[in-house]
Motif scaffolding. Structure first.
Motif, mmCIF file in Angstrom:
data_model
loop_
_atom_site.group_PDB
_atom_site.id
_atom_site.type_symbol
_atom_site.label_atom_id
_atom_site.label_comp_id
_atom_site.label_asym_id
_atom_site.label_seq_id
_atom_site.Cartn_x
_atom_site.Cartn_y
_atom_site.Cartn_z
ATOM 1 N N SER A 80 0.827 -1.216 0.000
ATOM 2 C CA SER A 80 0.000 0.000 0.000
ATOM 3 C C SER A 80 0.857 1.260 0.000
ATOM 4 C CB SER A 80 -0.953 0.004 1.196
ATOM 5 O OG SER A 80 -0.238 0.045 2.416
ATOM 6 N N SER A 81 1.995 1.234 0.720
ATOM 7 C CA SER A 81 2.834 2.432 0.801
ATOM 8 C C SER A 81 3.507 2.749 -0.526
ATOM 9 C CB SER A 81 3.895 2.266 1.889
ATOM 10 O OG SER A 81 4.797 1.208 1.576
ATOM 11 N N ARG A 82 3.579 1.764 -1.418
ATOM 12 C CA ARG A 82 4.174 1.973 -2.739
ATOM 13 C C ARG A 82 3.102 2.139 -3.823
ATOM 14 N NH1 ARG A 82 7.645 -0.526 0.423
ATOM 15 N NH2 ARG A 82 9.887 -0.439 -0.003
ATOM 16 N N VAL A 83 2.240 1.151 -3.925
ATOM 17 C CA VAL A 83 1.262 1.125 -5.020
ATOM 18 C C VAL A 83 0.211 2.225 -4.855
ATOM 19 C CG1 VAL A 83 -0.493 -0.263 -6.202
ATOM 20 C CG2 VAL A 83 1.654 -1.335 -5.431
ATOM 21 N N ASN A 84 -0.309 2.385 -3.640
ATOM 22 C CA ASN A 84 -1.375 3.369 -3.444
ATOM 23 C C ASN A 84 -0.882 4.797 -3.632
ATOM 24 O OD1 ASN A 84 -2.918 1.161 -2.875
ATOM 25 N ND2 ASN A 84 -3.293 1.646 -0.722
ATOM 26 N N THR A 85 0.306 5.111 -3.096
ATOM 27 C CA THR A 85 0.831 6.474 -3.258
ATOM 28 C C THR A 85 1.140 6.759 -4.724
ATOM 29 O OG1 THR A 85 3.100 5.734 -2.786
ATOM 30 C CG2 THR A 85 1.800 6.567 -0.926
ATOM 31 N N THR A 86 1.657 5.757 -5.419
ATOM 32 C CA THR A 86 1.958 5.931 -6.847
ATOM 33 C C THR A 86 0.679 6.172 -7.636
ATOM 34 O OG1 THR A 86 3.932 4.546 -6.676
ATOM 35 C CG2 THR A 86 2.980 4.812 -8.866
ATOM 36 N N ARG A 87 -0.366 5.425 -7.296
ATOM 37 C CA ARG A 87 -1.648 5.590 -7.994
ATOM 38 C C ARG A 87 -2.233 6.980 -7.725
ATOM 39 N NH1 ARG A 87 -4.080 1.139 -6.321
ATOM 40 N NH2 ARG A 87 -3.332 -0.060 -8.103
ATOM 41 N N ILE A 88 -2.133 7.448 -6.482
ATOM 42 C CA ILE A 88 -2.636 8.789 -6.143
ATOM 43 C C ILE A 88 -1.931 9.853 -6.986
ATOM 44 C CG2 ILE A 88 -2.622 10.564 -4.331
ATOM 45 C CD1 ILE A 88 -3.098 8.263 -2.301
ATOM 46 N N LEU A 89 -0.604 9.745 -7.090
ATOM 47 C CA LEU A 89 0.150 10.734 -7.860
ATOM 48 C C LEU A 89 -0.162 10.644 -9.347
ATOM 49 C CD1 LEU A 89 3.783 11.211 -6.489
ATOM 50 C CD2 LEU A 89 2.207 12.966 -7.270
ATOM 51 N N ALA A 90 -0.215 9.425 -9.878
ATOM 52 C CA ALA A 90 -0.494 9.255 -11.306
ATOM 53 C C ALA A 90 -1.882 9.799 -11.658
ATOM 54 C CB ALA A 90 -0.380 7.783 -11.695
ATOM 55 N N GLN A 91 -2.866 9.547 -10.785
ATOM 56 C CA GLN A 91 -4.218 10.048 -11.042
ATOM 57 C C GLN A 91 -4.275 11.569 -10.936
ATOM 58 O OE1 GLN A 91 -6.586 7.772 -8.239
ATOM 59 N NE2 GLN A 91 -6.780 6.031 -9.635
ATOM 60 N N ALA A 92 -3.497 12.125 -9.999
ATOM 61 C CA ALA A 92 -3.457 13.584 -9.861
ATOM 62 C C ALA A 92 -2.803 14.233 -11.083
ATOM 63 C CB ALA A 92 -2.713 13.965 -8.583
ATOM 64 N N ILE A 93 -1.756 13.581 -11.605
ATOM 65 C CA ILE A 93 -1.103 14.085 -12.814
ATOM 66 C C ILE A 93 -2.091 14.053 -13.986
ATOM 67 C CG2 ILE A 93 0.672 13.553 -14.549
ATOM 68 C CD1 ILE A 93 2.416 12.547 -12.175
ATOM 69 N N ALA A 94 -2.795 12.922 -14.119
ATOM 70 C CA ALA A 94 -3.745 12.760 -15.232
ATOM 71 C C ALA A 94 -4.887 13.764 -15.160
ATOM 72 C CB ALA A 94 -4.289 11.328 -15.235
ATOM 73 N N ALA A 95 -5.264 14.152 -13.938
ATOM 74 C CA ALA A 95 -6.389 15.076 -13.764
ATOM 75 C C ALA A 95 -5.966 16.542 -13.788
ATOM 76 C CB ALA A 95 -7.096 14.778 -12.445
ATOM 77 N N SER A 96 -4.677 16.794 -13.799
ATOM 78 C CA SER A 96 -4.183 18.173 -13.728
ATOM 79 C C SER A 96 -4.447 18.929 -15.028
ATOM 80 C CB SER A 96 -2.679 18.169 -13.438
ATOM 81 O OG SER A 96 -2.159 19.476 -13.506
ATOM 82 N N PRO A 97 -4.906 20.179 -14.929
ATOM 83 C CA PRO A 97 -5.101 20.978 -16.161
ATOM 84 C C PRO A 97 -3.768 21.280 -16.859
ATOM 85 C CG PRO A 97 -5.475 22.313 -14.201
ATOM 86 C CD PRO A 97 -5.327 20.907 -13.730
ATOM 87 N N ASN A 98 -2.685 21.303 -16.078
ATOM 88 C CA ASN A 98 -1.337 21.508 -16.628
ATOM 89 C C ASN A 98 -0.406 20.442 -16.052
ATOM 90 O OD1 ASN A 98 -1.643 24.113 -18.162
ATOM 91 N ND2 ASN A 98 -2.310 24.795 -16.120
ATOM 92 N N PRO A 99 -0.447 19.222 -16.609
ATOM 93 C CA PRO A 99 0.365 18.150 -16.035
ATOM 94 C C PRO A 99 1.862 18.467 -16.121
ATOM 95 C CG PRO A 99 -0.590 17.474 -18.140
ATOM 96 C CD PRO A 99 -1.214 18.776 -17.778
ATOM 97 N N PRO A 100 2.659 17.932 -15.189
ATOM 98 C CA PRO A 100 4.100 18.207 -15.207
ATOM 99 C C PRO A 100 4.752 17.672 -16.479
ATOM 100 C CG PRO A 100 3.575 16.451 -13.655
ATOM 101 C CD PRO A 100 2.281 17.034 -14.082
ATOM 102 N N LEU A 101 5.927 18.206 -16.783
ATOM 103 C CA LEU A 101 6.668 17.756 -17.969
ATOM 104 C C LEU A 101 7.297 16.395 -17.743
ATOM 105 C CD1 LEU A 101 8.482 21.131 -18.785
ATOM 106 C CD2 LEU A 101 6.405 20.208 -19.855
ATOM 107 N N SER A 102 7.632 16.077 -16.465
ATOM 108 C CA SER A 102 8.301 14.817 -16.145
ATOM 109 C C SER A 102 7.667 14.166 -14.923
ATOM 110 C CB SER A 102 9.788 15.060 -15.862
ATOM 111 O OG SER A 102 10.422 15.678 -16.957
ATOM 112 N N TRP A 103 7.577 12.844 -14.963
ATOM 113 C CA TRP A 103 7.014 12.041 -13.862
ATOM 114 C C TRP A 103 7.966 10.874 -13.641
ATOM 115 C CZ3 TRP A 103 5.226 10.052 -9.782
ATOM 116 C CH2 TRP A 103 4.491 8.868 -9.685
ATOM 117 N N VAL A 104 8.639 10.875 -12.468
ATOM 118 C CA VAL A 104 9.686 9.884 -12.183
ATOM 119 C C VAL A 104 9.243 8.988 -11.035
ATOM 120 C CG1 VAL A 104 12.094 9.524 -11.543
ATOM 121 C CG2 VAL A 104 11.463 11.506 -12.946
#
Length: 302
Positions: A80-104
Motif C-alpha cells: 500500500s505504501s508503494r502502489v497506493n501512493t503511486t496511484r494517487i500521484l499518477a491520477q493527480a497528474i492525469a487530472a491536472s489541467p497543466n500536467p508536469p513535464l516529467s514524472w519519475v
C-alpha cells in the motif's frame, strides 16, 4: 523548476531535495504529516496536484525494517505504501489541467530474477516470479499514465539497487557490527550485489527530470539505478572492512537470515542480480561514485 516529491522526507528524498535546491529548484514534499513546504497525501487526493513541472515518487515502507516481523500485515503495508501512493500521484497528474513535464517513479531491481550468470539491462524482459517482483510489477503499473497524458508528460522508471549513504539506507544497519569487527559475508558471499551511492541515485532522478528533446512516448523510459561496477557480496564486505580497517571474519549463514528476516525478504541479501546501467549511461549521466572504493571512502572513510 517546481518539483513535487512523494516521500521526500526519507533517506533518498532528503538527498534529492538538497541536490535540487542547490540547482535553484522549488520543492514541495508530499508527506503523511503536514508542515512547512509539505502537503499531505490526503490533500493531493482531494485537491489535486499543486502546480509543478516535475513529480517524483519515492514513497515506501522500509522493506528491511528490523522492527517489523515478516507477515501478511507487513507485506500489506509494503504494497500500500508503494502502489497506493503511486496511484494517487499518477491520477493527480492525469487530472491536472497543466500536467508536469516529467514524472519519475523509483522502484527497484527486485523485478530481475536472481542469477549468478545472467546480466540484466533496462531492455531485459522479465516476468514476476515472487512477492517482491510482483510488487514491482504492480507498483510500476500503478504509475502508468493514460495515453493522452503520456504524450505530454515524460514518464521515467528508475530501478535502484541497494542505496549506500552516510545517513540511512543499507549502511545504517551494517556499520555497527562492522565497526565492532563482527562484519562478514552474507550467505555464500558469491551472490551479485547491485548497489548505488545515494548521491548518484539523486543525480539520476534530477537528470531524468530535465526536459529532453525526444519524440513523445506512451511507455516509460527505464533506467537502472545501479553503479556500473558488478560486485559480489564478498567483494562489498571485504571493501567495507578495508575502508573501516576492521576484520570481516564472521559470515552470516543463509538459514539465520531466513529465520530472522523471513525467507521472502532474506533473498534481497542472500541472492542478487547482475544489473547494468546501460540506458542510464547512454542518457549521458556520469556517476560520481562508479566503484565501491570511491563510494565507501566518501561514506565511511576518514
Amino acid at each position: 523548476m517546481r518539483v513535487v516529491i512523494g516521500g521526500g522526507s526519507g533517506f533518498v528524498g532528503r538527498e534529492l531535495t538538497r541536490l535540487l535546491k542547490s540547482k535553484g529548484h522549488e520543492i514541495t514534499i508530499i508527506s503523511r504529516q503536514p508542515g512547512p513546504g509539505k502537503i499531505t497525501w490526503g490533500e493531493v487526493e482531494s485537491g489535486g496536484l499543486p502546480p509543478c513541472e516535475g513529480a517524483v515518487n519515492l514513497s515506501g515502507e522500509n522493506i528491511m525494517n528490523p522492527l517489523r516481523w515478516w507477515g501478511d500485515s507487513y507485506k500489506k503495508d509494503l504494497v500500500s505504501s508503494r502502489v497506493n501512493t503511486t496511484r494517487i500521484l499518477a491520477q493527480a497528474i492525469a487530472a491536472s489541467p497543466n500536467p508536469p513535464l516529467s514524472w519519475v517513479l523509483v522502484t527497484g531491481v527486485a523485478c530481475y530474477k536472481p542469477s549468478l550468470e545472467t546480466q540484466y539491462t533496462e531492455e531485459s524482459e522479465w516476468t514476476p516470479f515472487d512477492f517482491l517482483s510482483r510488487l514491482v510489477k504492480d507498483w510500476e503499473a500503478a504509475g502508468q499514465l493514460p495515453e493522452n497524458i503520456a504524450k505530454k508528460t515524460r514518464q521515467v522508471v528508475i530501478r535502484p539497487g541497494a542505496v549506500l549513504g552516510r545517513d540511512g539506507g543499507a549502511m545504517k544497519q551494517m556499520l555497527v557490527p562492522f565497526w565492532l569487527g563482527l562484519g562478514g559475508t552474507l550467505g555464500s558471499g558469491q551472490q551479485p550485489f547491485p548497489w548505488i551511492h545515494v548521491s548518484d541515485l539523486a543525480g539520476i532522478i534530477a537528470h531524468a527530470l530535465e526536459p529532453k528533446e525526444e519524440p513523445p512516448s506512451t511507455e516509460p523510459h527505464v533506467f537502472n539505478g545501479v553503479a556500473p561496477a558488478l560486485n559480489t557480496n564478498f567483494e562489498f564486505t571485504k571493501e567495507l572492512g578495508r575502508t573501516l580497517k576492521r576484520p570481516t571474519i564472521f559470515p552470516v549463514p543463509g538459514f539465520f537470515l531466513d529465520a530472522f528476516l523471513g525467507s521472502e525478504r532474506a533473498v534481497i541479501l542472500t541472492q542478487g542480480q547482475k544489473v547494468l546501467p546501460k540506458k542510464t549511461l547512454e542518457s549521458g549521466f556520469e556517476f560520481q561514485y562508479p566503484n565501491l572504493a570511491s563510494a565507501l571512502k566518501e561514506i565511511v572513510g576518514n
